[in-house]
Structure formats: C-alpha cells, structure tokens
Write a protein that holds these residues in place. Sequence first.
Motif, short mmCIF file in Angstrom:
data_model
loop_
_atom_site.label_atom_id
_atom_site.label_comp_id
_atom_site.label_asym_id
_atom_site.label_seq_id
_atom_site.Cartn_x
_atom_site.Cartn_y
_atom_site.Cartn_z
N SER A 75 -45.19 71.54 18.47
CA SER A 75 -45.47 70.51 19.48
C SER A 75 -46.32 69.36 18.93
O SER A 75 -46.02 68.19 19.19
N ARG B 168 -45.07 65.52 19.05
CA ARG B 168 -45.86 64.56 19.81
C ARG B 168 -46.31 63.40 18.93
O ARG B 168 -46.19 62.24 19.31
N GLU C 134 -47.26 76.34 22.54
CA GLU C 134 -46.00 76.67 21.86
C GLU C 134 -46.24 77.09 20.42
O GLU C 134 -46.99 76.50 19.68
N SER D 193 -42.50 69.04 27.63
CA SER D 193 -41.75 68.80 26.40
C SER D 193 -42.53 69.23 25.17
O SER D 193 -41.93 69.64 24.16
N PHE D 194 -43.86 69.12 25.23
CA PHE D 194 -44.71 69.46 24.08
C PHE D 194 -45.82 70.40 24.54
O PHE D 194 -46.99 70.02 24.60
N ARG E 46 -48.75 72.93 24.72
CA ARG E 46 -49.83 73.15 23.75
C ARG E 46 -49.85 74.58 23.23
O ARG E 46 -50.30 74.84 22.12
#
Length: 547
Positions: free
Chosen positions: A418, A422, A543, A538-539, A541
């Motif tokens: 991520s 980002r 992950e 979508s991103f 933290r």
Amino acid sequence: MTEFYVLKLLDRLQGVFRRTGVDYPVLRSILQVKLTMDARRTPTVLAGGKDNKQTTAEGSPFRIQWIYLLLGLMLILFVVQDGNYIFSMSITFAILMFMIATTLISDFSSVMLDLRDKNILFSKPVNRRTLNMAKSLHVLIYLLTLTLTVTGPSLIVSLFKQGIVFFLIYAAAVILMDCLILVITALIYLLILRVFDGEKLKDIINYVQIILSIGIAVGYQLVSRLFNLADLTVSYEPAWWQYLLAPAWFASPFELLLGGNRSVHLTVMSVLALVVPVLLLAVYIKLMPMFERSLQKLASEEGAGKDSGNMARRLSELFCQGKEEALFFRFTWSMMRNERDFKLKVYPTFGLSLILPFIFIFNVLWGGGGLEELRNTKAFLFIYFCALLMMTAVQMLRYSTSYRGAWIYKTIPLPGLSPVYRGMLKAAILRLLIPLFVIEGAIFLWLFGVRFLPHLIIVLPALLLYSVLCFRLLPKSLPFSEQYSAARQKDFTGSAFVQMFILMGLAGLHYVISLIPFGIYIYAPVLVIANWWIWRISFPRAELGGS
C-alpha cells in the motif's frame, strides 16, 4: 540475410549512385543490414499489442502494412467524389499527413537521429557520402513504402474513376507531401540540435513531439473550418489563414485544373504545394552535412539536467504519511522526470489533454456565440477532459527501460504494498495532473468568470477520485518494474472504456448537481468524503503484500 526486393530495384540505379561518388556495394550492404534490423524492431503502432515473443517476431514496420492498407481504404470514399475537389482532397490530405507524420515521428525519429552506425562504420573505409546516402535512402524507403500502402487503393480507384489527369496530380501531390513531411521533421530536429546539447536535447525532442501532437489536433479543427456546411451543401470560402494549411495546398491543384476554379487564391496555394516542398528539400540537402555534424551532440552527456530532489522531498513531507510512502513518492517523481520512454508515451497525452477542452470551447465560440454567451452555458464541464491524462499515466507507471532493476523491491523490508502504490499515485497526481489542472483552471476562470470558482473547487476532488478509480481498474504492478514490450493491449482496452464512462459520469453528475440550487455546496463535502473513503479502501494500512 534477407534479400529485400527494394534492393533489387536499387541495383538497376547503381550507375547513378556511382556517378555521385557513392560506393554502391557498401551502400547496398549497409541498407541490407538496416532493413534486416527493422524486421526485429517493434513499431510504436504495435507497442502493447502483443507479448514480447510475438512482437520480436512480427514487429517489423514492413510487416504491418495490412493495418495501413485498411486505413487507406477509407480514402476511396473521398477520391470517388465528383466536383468540389477542394473539400474532398483537403480531407484526404489531412488524413494522409496525420497518419504519415505521426508514424514517421514515432517510429523513425530514432533512425534519423541514430549514431550507432557512425561509431561502427567510421572506423572502416566508408566515406561520409555513402553513409549519408544510406541513411537518407533508409528513411525514404520506409516513407515511400508506408505512403504507397496507404494511398495505393485510392490511387488505383482514382485512375479508373477520375481519369489519368486526376491520378497524375494525386501521385505528384503525394510525393511532394512526403518531401514536405520528411524535410520539416529533419529541419525541426536540426534547429534543436543547433541550440541544445546532450541529454537536454533528447528531452527537447520529446517536447517537440508533444507540440506536433497538439498541432495536429488543432490542424484538424482548422481543416474542418475550411468549409461551411449548410443544408448538407458544402461551400468553400477563401481566407488568409488557409495559406498556412498544407492539406489545402495539395488539394488546390485539383480544383484549379479539374474543377474549373481559376481564382487567385487557389493559384497561390497550388504554387505553394509545388514550391515549398522543393525549396525545403534543396535547403535540407544543403544543410545535411551540418545536420550530421550536429548529431554528435546526442552522444554528449553535457548539459544533462540535474535533479536536486528538493521539490520532491518537500512535497513528500507535505503529502505522504510514513517513510515508505515518501520514499516511493520521491522514487516515482524522479523516474517520471528521467525516464525518457515514459515521457515519450505520456507527455503527448498531456498535450492533448491540455488542448482538448479548449477545442470543444472553440467549437462553441465558432458556432456564433460570443464570450458572454459562453459564460451562460455549461461548457466549463469540458475541463473534465484534462483527466484523460491519468488514463495513460497510471497505465504507464508500471513500465520502464530499466525494468531489470526491479529486483531491488525484493530487498526492501516493506510492511506491505500500500505505501508503494500510495506514493506512486500521489507522485503522478502532483507532477502531472495538478499542474495541468492549474493551467486549465486559470484559463477557465478567465473565460467563465468568478462564478466558475465553486465549480472549479468541485472539479479537483472529482479528478482525484477519478485518478484512484483508474488505478483500481488497471492490473496492479510495482512502479517501473516491467518492460514496455510486455504491455498487453487487451489488458487495458476494456478498462479504458470503463474509465471513459466513469469520467463522463462524473461530468454528468456535476451537470445535474449544478441545476440544483446550492447543490454544488452540498456536493463538495460529499466528494471529500468519497475521496477519503476510496483512498482508505484502495490502500489499506494493514495490508500485507506479496509482489
């Protein structure tokens, strides 16, 4: 080594070459090697269409002639028309000049600016005249092959439908057009070569291609304005600015000699069609030794830009959360600045995204409305077209000529992917989208007045939301970790339609909201919340990633 048919044709002219001081056996050998290497090169028109093995085997620019042949069939619709030749042939030559100029610039600029043969052959007993003739013939063979493929069907049809006079004018105009395209391209490069050095020159060449892309888009609009269409009747009205349009030059002899229009305006443009290409060709031949000497600057690293990284560092401190995200922000920023192939593929889209909204506005103004009338329309929604840049930019962030260095990702202890994504996306937004939005926003404010400011404030979060959606719709890959020839067009074609549909949906939603009293003031915080939510999912933290 392949025995090309064009070399057999040149064998019949070897006496002419010998009389000009050219060593013909050496010339033939050089051309044979060059044409063989072309058969192993992937042309830009097919880049991304096949995987690496396929493009290596099938990527010759001389093996995709069927594509140009299909495109050339469209020209038959224009050459079969009787009367009003200035209309039909202006459109014909506009299409031809677009296809040939863009293909020449994208696929054969590397040939015109190639230094490798000099490094190899100057140590051998090869005179400069032979080498220069080989390069000129190489480009000419490619250009004539391309042109004959595109114009072949329409030339044959014109011979039987319009007669021998039309055919001869058409063939002569096509040859003059080729000379004009080739010489103008070479002279532009020569001008750049005389002013700039080394790495800076290579960047400037990319920018010239952007300018040419913009010029072609604007030129199409001007060609369409040559005529008035009222009640399905085409009428031609002379104007001074038509002297600046090469397609109109080459169409004028048809109207002058076959259409019976003997106006001074058409006579002058017909003379321009003959004189300008011939004059420029003579200038190019005269300046060719200077051009070859100037090419040596391409081998120099002097003048290469130095990136201190201060701006990227400051922006990463402002907009990034965490060291890993800031690291990949700066990495992506630097790669976008230094990766020449990335700029070559993305920056033309930057230019088109910059000019496209104003082309639509220009159409509104041309339709008879003044600036005051424009301000009473919803034409400000055309600013959404600037986001077309992100469709290409996000897609190309995964490719690089230095893809072999991607092994470094495996050595970095990352908590997940991520932060990588980002940082990558934020760098693309801040380096590409935001400058474009600021430029267009300032012009739109001048055009539409202060009342457009609330709408402009809404457009920015909408474009940020769209950028994340573009990222989500494309296959995930680490930044600059794949080679360009591995791009598969089928992976992106479907998502491109979806991305376009989403962009139009955002613009349509903005239009609907603008009809509701105070709707834009409610819509603004909704977009801010939607951005926060889409970036969060979508991103994530927490992950944990693989590659």
